[in-house]
Design a protein around this motif. Structure first.
Motif, mmCIF file in Angstrom:
data_model
loop_
_atom_site.group_PDB
_atom_site.id
_atom_site.type_symbol
_atom_site.label_atom_id
_atom_site.label_comp_id
_atom_site.label_asym_id
_atom_site.label_seq_id
_atom_site.Cartn_x
_atom_site.Cartn_y
_atom_site.Cartn_z
ATOM 1 N N LEU A 20 -1.688 6.116 -1.800
ATOM 2 C CA LEU A 20 -1.405 7.272 -0.849
ATOM 3 C C LEU A 20 0.059 6.341 0.237
ATOM 4 C CD1 LEU A 20 -4.025 8.962 0.219
ATOM 5 C CD2 LEU A 20 -2.908 9.554 -1.768
ATOM 6 N N MET A 21 -0.017 4.788 0.248
ATOM 7 C CA MET A 21 -0.057 3.952 0.530
ATOM 8 C C MET A 21 1.643 3.135 0.282
ATOM 9 S SD MET A 21 -2.346 2.469 0.005
ATOM 10 C CE MET A 21 -3.137 3.199 0.768
ATOM 11 N N PRO A 22 2.883 3.046 0.671
ATOM 12 C CA PRO A 22 3.468 1.850 -0.013
ATOM 13 C C PRO A 22 3.072 1.138 -0.928
ATOM 14 C CG PRO A 22 4.319 2.802 2.175
ATOM 15 C CD PRO A 22 3.432 3.126 2.175
ATOM 16 N N ALA A 23 3.287 1.036 -2.352
ATOM 17 C CA ALA A 23 2.867 -0.191 -2.999
ATOM 18 C C ALA A 23 3.802 -0.240 -4.121
ATOM 19 C CB ALA A 23 1.460 1.293 -3.582
ATOM 20 N N VAL A 24 3.612 -1.844 -4.850
ATOM 21 C CA VAL A 24 3.742 -1.989 -5.839
ATOM 22 C C VAL A 24 3.584 -2.831 -6.454
ATOM 23 C CG1 VAL A 24 6.079 -2.587 -4.315
ATOM 24 C CG2 VAL A 24 4.303 -4.378 -3.851
ATOM 25 N N LEU A 25 3.405 -3.545 -7.793
ATOM 26 C CA LEU A 25 2.725 -4.233 -8.452
ATOM 27 C C LEU A 25 3.759 -5.201 -8.141
ATOM 28 C CD1 LEU A 25 0.866 -3.242 -11.258
ATOM 29 C CD2 LEU A 25 2.338 -4.877 -11.710
ATOM 30 N N LEU A 26 3.546 -6.931 -8.884
ATOM 31 C CA LEU A 26 4.090 -8.086 -8.976
ATOM 32 C C LEU A 26 4.068 -8.362 -9.664
ATOM 33 C CD1 LEU A 26 5.632 -10.455 -7.863
ATOM 34 C CD2 LEU A 26 4.412 -10.749 -6.596
#
Ligand SMILES: [Zn+2]
Length: 354
Positions: free
Chosen positions: A305-311
């Motif tokens: 639900l929060m800002p999320a990224v996959l690196l």
């Protein structure tokens, strides 16, 4: 003896023809509410969540629902309360609290919601008694998780006090990609980098939570993707994380392909900003080629639900990057890049707003 008769009556009651003829017998013993429980159910395929409230009753009745803004009430005509505990918290996200009360015609369960919902957002139904399974007549209320998170963000600069969830990709029964040159496993690399990020962030005063801090599955061994990834996203959601960083290593059939890439989901401007900040800081720190920022429909990003990224830090299928990924100095560079990226994100998010 009484139990055996009850069983017989309930069995007959469940037969369509027997119901009306036995109804007068039934009304002689009005329903009593004997238990009330709730749990979060997650759909194994879609990952959608719902709050399920179950009321145990000693006799069948026809429950009705009444929705008014942030209040959902369930009327149980003819039911009396035999529960001492008549008020309590619910999960806190889908629904806030519940209260049982007596009305002139029976009993009522009142549920307070964090925001107004619509009639399609809940489902009220009953389940017949099942004597063989030891289950009484039940009134069941399902409330769906809101599609849009209720939370709005007001970010401030700096790392101090921020809740940051790091997700080291794979683990336990799932090794992730395996480098062909030295059999370096993605699950080991993602954990090593995540632990280094944690050290740096903790020193800067952040509250860091890892979805796993050793070599294990988060949901359980050999779980479905939805269960495993859902469990990781849920750790971010449960802890009200400010940001969620999912750390992986890439693979491709062509061993010459290499570099760093970052993914985010959907149209969230904060997730995009976080992806851009992490991508540019990591490539500046690790010196690998910048493959850019992309949107992706990854399950774990969709469920957070929060800002999320996959690196995708680097390619395990590229022999020189495989060696780098296994090198603690390189891991430290990636970790520092991630921390710089998060720092830049908070500064920019604080000034640009939503
Ligand atoms: Zn991976």
């Amino acid at each position: 003896m009484f139990f055996r008769i009850t069983v017989f009556l309930l069995l007959v009651l469940s037969a369509p023809l027997g119901f009306s003829s036995l109804l007068p017998l039934c009304s002689a013993a009005p329903a009593q509410l004997t238990a009330n429980r709730f749990a979060i159910h997650t759909d194994a395929v879609s990952g959608d969540k719902k709050l399920r409230i179950v009321l145990d009753l000693t006799a069948p009745l026809e429950a009705t629902a009444n929705l008014s803004g942030q209040t959902l009430s369930i009327d149980l005509p003819g039911a009396s309360l035999s529960l001492a505990n008549r008020q309590g918290p619910l999960d806190g996200r889908i629904a806030l609290k519940q209260t049982l009360s007596t009305t002139p015609t029976g009993s009522r369960l009142t549920i307070t919601l964090p925001e107004a919902i619509e009639s399609g957002d809940f489902n009220l139904f009953t389940l017949p008694a099942n004597a063989a399974a030891g289950k009484p007549f039940r009134v069941v209320l399902d409330i769906n998780e809101p599609a849009q998170p209720a939370r709005s963000y007001q970010f401030t600069p700096g790392l101090k006090g921020k809740v940051i969830v790091l997700d080291p990709g794979h683990g336990g029964s799932d090794p992730g990609a395996i480098g062909p040159a030295a059999q370096v496993m993605e699950k080991d690399v993602t954990l090593a980098i995540s632990l280094k990020v944690k050290d740096l962030l903790t020193k800067a005063g952040s509250n860091v939570i890892l979805t796993r801090s050793d070599d294990r599955d988060v949901f359980g061994p050999n779980a479905s993707g939805a269960d495993e990834l859902g469990a990781r996203a849920a750790i971010g959601n449960r802890n009200n994380a400010d940001v969620f960083i999912d750390i992986h290593a890439n693979s491709f059939r062509d061993p010459s392909v290499g570099g760093t890439a970052t993914y985010y989901y959907g149209s969230s401007s904060y997730s995009r900003l976080l992806a851009q900040s992490v991508q540019s800081a990591v490539t500046a720190s690790d010196g690998l080629s910048d493959r850019g920022v992309y949107t992706a429909n990854f399950y774990v990003l969709r469920r957070t639900l929060m800002p999320a990224v996959l690196l995708e830090t680097a390619f395990l299928t590229n022999p020189s990057e495989e060696a780098l990924l296994n090198n603690p100095q390189f891991q430290q560079k990636v970790a520092q890049g991630i921390v710089n990226g998060i720092t830049n994100f908070f500064s920019q998010a604080a000034t640009t707003g939503r």
